[in-house]
Design a protein around this motif. Sequence first.
Motif, mmCIF file in Angstrom:
data_model
loop_
_atom_site.group_PDB
_atom_site.id
_atom_site.type_symbol
_atom_site.label_atom_id
_atom_site.label_comp_id
_atom_site.label_asym_id
_atom_site.label_seq_id
_atom_site.Cartn_x
_atom_site.Cartn_y
_atom_site.Cartn_z
ATOM 1 N N SER A 145 4.197 5.748 6.763
ATOM 2 C CA SER A 145 5.063 5.127 7.766
ATOM 3 C C SER A 145 6.532 5.520 7.590
ATOM 4 O O SER A 145 7.369 5.195 8.429
ATOM 5 N N GLN B 230 0.442 4.406 -0.191
ATOM 6 C CA GLN B 230 0.072 5.508 0.697
ATOM 7 C C GLN B 230 0.476 5.187 2.131
ATOM 8 O O GLN B 230 1.090 6.013 2.809
ATOM 9 N N GLU B 231 0.158 4.011 2.591
ATOM 10 C CA GLU B 231 0.501 3.610 3.963
ATOM 11 C C GLU B 231 2.016 3.526 4.143
ATOM 12 O O GLU B 231 2.559 3.911 5.182
ATOM 13 N N ASP C 145 0.881 -1.166 0.000
ATOM 14 C CA ASP C 145 0.000 0.000 0.000
ATOM 15 C C ASP C 145 0.921 1.219 0.000
ATOM 16 O O ASP C 145 1.502 1.559 1.034
#
Length: 83
Positions: A31, A26-27, A24
């Motif tokens: 992070s 975006q994730e 992912d």
Amino acid sequence: MTDRDTLRRHADLVDRMASTLGIDLQETAISGNVSSDEISDAVLRCTDCPNPDNCASYLARVHHSGLTPEYCRNQDLFARLTP
């Protein structure tokens, strides 16, 4: 195809390839494991690919493969980010 359309198409291919690999983007960016510049660079590398139609066909056939096609210009980045 306009430059804007080309960038959108390849941004979609990069995102779909990442998703196929279980990433992912975006994730991963939130992070801190990848920067927005690295994602932008991945899209630009993708625009240099001579096989975008093959890639789109591959992505239409394969779901969660864990592998990128051998011609993918972002193999190193995806390998680093694959969970």
